[in-house]
Structure formats: structure tokens, C-alpha cells
Design an enzyme around this catalytic site. Structure first.
Site, PDB file in Angstrom:
ATOM      1  CD  GLN A   1      -1.207   0.081   3.731  1.00 10.80           C
ATOM      2  OE1 GLN A   1      -1.595  -0.992   4.168  1.00 10.80           O
ATOM      3  NE2 GLN A   1      -1.581   1.244   4.261  1.00 10.80           N
TER       4      GLN A   1
ATOM      5  CB  CYS B   1      -5.111  -0.908   5.449  1.00  9.81           C
ATOM      6  SG  CYS B   1      -6.269  -0.001   6.508  1.00  9.81           S
TER       7      CYS B   1
ATOM      8  CG  HIS C   1      -3.662  -2.468   9.437  1.00  9.99           C
ATOM      9  ND1 HIS C   1      -3.518  -1.655   8.336  1.00  9.99           N
ATOM     10  CD2 HIS C   1      -2.919  -3.587   9.175  1.00  9.99           C
ATOM     11  CE1 HIS C   1      -2.738  -2.259   7.456  1.00  9.99           C
ATOM     12  NE2 HIS C   1      -2.360  -3.423   7.930  1.00  9.99           N
TER      13      HIS C   1
ATOM     14  CG  ASN D   1      -0.024  -6.159   6.825  1.00  8.45           C
ATOM     15  OD1 ASN D   1      -0.848  -5.350   6.379  1.00  8.45           O
ATOM     16  ND2 ASN D   1       0.677  -5.915   7.920  1.00  8.45           N
TER      17      ASN D   1
END
Ligand code: NAG
Ligand code: NAG
Ligand code: NAG
Ligand code: NAG
Length: 310
Positions: free
Chosen positions: A131, A137, A263, A280
Site C-alpha cells: 500500500q 489498507c 488496520h 498484510n
């Protein structure tokens, strides 16, 4: 007299050894720092250089101390965040804020339908993306959920556009300042998603270039706290977490967190002990090649706000 000389000589010898050892560790830190700058293409202004180096040195010392502690269940390491203070990391990367009035629930729930030694691992079916320094996110979590739904349920491999969501899904979400995975999946259900190559990632919010796309889902569905494990059996699930202490995570089972959700990520499996496998959006340089293991249970609030693409 001779004794004094001997003591003085010994002291000199010891301080020389100390000096050499110190020099070695200073040189080692310099080497690691230079390697870090090169690997992550860090360029600082000359005014910033000394400050970034001192932040790096402090973080590096913490990483070494953490890894030397045999009671730790996880290891830490140098990555793209090692030149940031904790406050800088939180401000740039942890931009998710729960809907107004939402509170995490403290009850620990038992996962329904979980069998002993059961495990699921979708890591090979998903893409690790980056990102960058944009608080998007939520878009990566949503696109990850839609890509995984297509890959696993329909056997179609799509690399889809986060940038389209950052630019165009602006009713509740705020581009690089945070947003909502569930609303983003709904956006893809009603508008369709562009591919990554047609609408590439820029990491800054721009004006919307296209609010339609050919890849659509039917909608989004909430997952009960006790149903996360069962849901992951089908395909990966968008989840929100407290990632405050995640910056230097390298490997192992992580549980050093509360439930202040900030997040969004993708839950892509669980191991035989029920620990969650998390994807992630911080590139493969972070964590276990971009993934993380979170302790079983509601660690970091992982079961609190789970949704899937349908
Ligand atoms: C299941 O897991 C337990 C502990 O996690 C272990 O003792 C046992 O051997 C495992 N059983 C099988 C069939 O793998
Ligand atoms: C997704 O597509 C873009 C554009 O074609 C490409 O640059 C990128 O490497 C792809 N990402 C992954 C993780 O496959
Ligand atoms: C938890 O994370 C913080 C921030 O990274 C770190 O300072 C602390 O040592 C960690 N605590 C444990 C028990 O790992
Ligand atoms: C971060 O780690 C510290 C030290 O272990 C812990 O006390 C704190 O609760 C953690 N903070 C969050 C928000 O997860």
C-alpha cells in the site's frame, strides 16, 4: 611500583579491547543502516539524515534486544519502517477508524465447528501487495477478499485495482486517510472492479478515472465472531485489527496487542493450534514474506469486524 604499572597496563589493554568491540558494533550498525537505505531506496535530505539514523539506531537496538529474549513468541526485524518513530508509523499506516459509536466486545468466543488439528492455508492463492505510505489498507483488504473469492470459488485469477477504490469509493471512505472494507466490497458489487493493470496503484488519492469494471461480486456478508474459522475454510476473509505494535514483526506467533482497531487485512488461514494466518499489504519485506501468524482467539480484535465477498 611494578604492581601499579601492571594494573595500568591491564587497564589500557581492557579499554583497548572495549574500544575495538565498540568500533565493531558501530561499524556493524553502519553496515546494517547503509544496507537498509539501499534496499528500501531511502533518500533523506542532509538535514534529515542524522535524525533518521538516530531513529534507525534506536529501533535496531530494540529489535536486537527483543530477539535476544528467549521468552518472546515472535521475532522482530529490520524492514521499511525501521527509520520511523512509533508515532510516525501509527500516523501514516494505521488509518482505519471503526464506525462512530462502535466498541470492541471483550467476550472471548469459541470458534464453531473447529476440529482439533484442523488447519487451512490459502497463502499460495493470494497476492502480497504494497500500500506504500497511503492509508489505503481498507482497499487492499477488500480487493484481497474479492480476488481470493474469485480464485478459490470460481477458479479465476484476477489482479484487481485498489486505486479505483481509493479514488472512486468516496461516500464513507477517505482515500489515503482510511476507509471501510465492507463498503468497498459493496462498491465492487454495484460498480464492478477494474484490473490492476487498467487502473494501476499510485498510492495517492486522485480524481476518479473509472467507476465501472467487469469483475463484480454479488455483495458482502458479515461473519459472526464465532464463525471466522469456519468461514476461512471456504476462502479468505477481510478482518480489522489493532496493528499498533506490528511495525517490526518478522516471524512467529504474535499477541502483543489490544483491540483498538486501526488496520484492515485479510485472514487467509489458521494452523493446527488455531493461530490465524494473516495477509498484510506492507510488501514481502515485512513479516513472514508479507504474512503474519496471530495467536488463536480474538488476538488484536481479529474476530470483531470480519466480512466476506459473496
Ligand atoms: C493433535 O494435536 C495434539 C496437540 O496439539 C497432538 O498431541 C496430537 O498428536 C495431534 N493429533 C494428530 C492426529 O495429529
Ligand atoms: C498486479 O498487476 C500489476 C499490473 O499489471 C503488476 O504490476 C503487479 O505485479 C501485479 N501484482 C501481483 C502481486 O501480482
Ligand atoms: C510489544 O511491542 C512493543 C512495541 O513494538 C515493544 O516495545 C514491546 O517490547 C513488546 N512487548 C512484548 C512483550 O513483546
Ligand atoms: C503494545 O505493546 C505494549 C508493550 O507490550 C503493550 O503494553 C500494549 O498494550 C500494546 N499496545 C497495543 C495498542 O496493542
Amino acid at each position: 611500583m611494578q604492581k601499579t604499572l601492571l594494573v595500568a597496563g591491564l587497564a589500557l589493554l581492557l579499554s583497548t579491547i572495549g574500544y575495538i568491540q565498540n568500533q565493531q558494533s558501530v561499524d556493524e550498525v553502519s553496515m546494517v543502516y547503509e544496507g537498509f537505505k539501499q534496499k528500501f531506496q531511502k533518500t533523506y535530505t542532509s538535514a534529515e539524515e542524522a535524525y533518521r539514523r538516530s531513529v534507525f539506531e534506536q529501533n535496531y537496538a530494540k529489535i536486537l534486544a527483543h530477539n535476544a529474549d528467549p521468552t518472546q513468541t515472535y521475532q522482530t526485524g529490520v524492514n521499511q519502517f525501521t527509520d520511523l518513530t512509533q508515532d510516525e508509523f501509527v500516523a501514516s499506516y494505521l488509518t482505519y477508524t471503526p464506525p462512530e459509536g462502535w466498541q470492541p466486545s471483550d467476550e472471548e468466543v469459541v470458534q464453531e465447528g473447529a476440529e482439533p488439528n484442523d488447519s487451512v492455508d490459502w497463502r499460495s492463492q493470494v497476492r502480497i501487495k504494497n500500500q506504500g505510505s497511503c492509508g489505503s489498507c481498507w482497499a487492499f483488504s477488500a480487493v484481497g477478499a474479492v480476488e481470493a473469492f474469485y480464485k478459490i470459488k470460481k477458479g479465476q485469477d484476477h489482479n484487481l485495482s485498489e486505486q479505483q477504490l481509493v479514488d472512486c469509493d468516496t461516500t464513507k471512505s477517505k482515500g489515503c486517510d482510511g476507509g471501510y472494507p465492507d463498503i468497498a466490497i459493496k462498491y465492487i458489487a454495484s460498480h464492478g472492479s477494474q484490473t490492476e493493470s487498467a487502473y494501476p496503484y499510485k498510492g495517492v488519492q486522485q480524481s476518479c478515472k473509472s467507476s465501472t469494471g467487469s469483475v463484480k461480486v454479488s455483495g458482502v456478508s458479515n461473519i459472526a465472531k464465532s464463525g471466522l474459522q469456519a468461514a476461512i475454510k471456504d476462502y479468505p476473509i477481510s478482518v480489522c485489527v489493532d496493528a499498533t505494535n506490528w511495525s517490526s514483526y518478522k516471524s512467529g506467533v504474535f499477541s502483543n496487542c489490544s483491540k483498538n482497531i486501526n488496520h484492515a487485512v485479510l485472514a487467509v488461514g489458521y494452523d493446527a493450534s488455531g493461530n490465524w494466518i494473516i495477509k498484510n499489504s506492507w510488501a514481502t519485506s515485512w513479516g513472514e514474506k508479507g504474512f503474519m501468524t496471530l495467536q488463536a482467539g480474538d488476538t488484536c480484535g481479529v474476530t470483531q469486524m470480519a466480512v466476506k465477498a459473496i
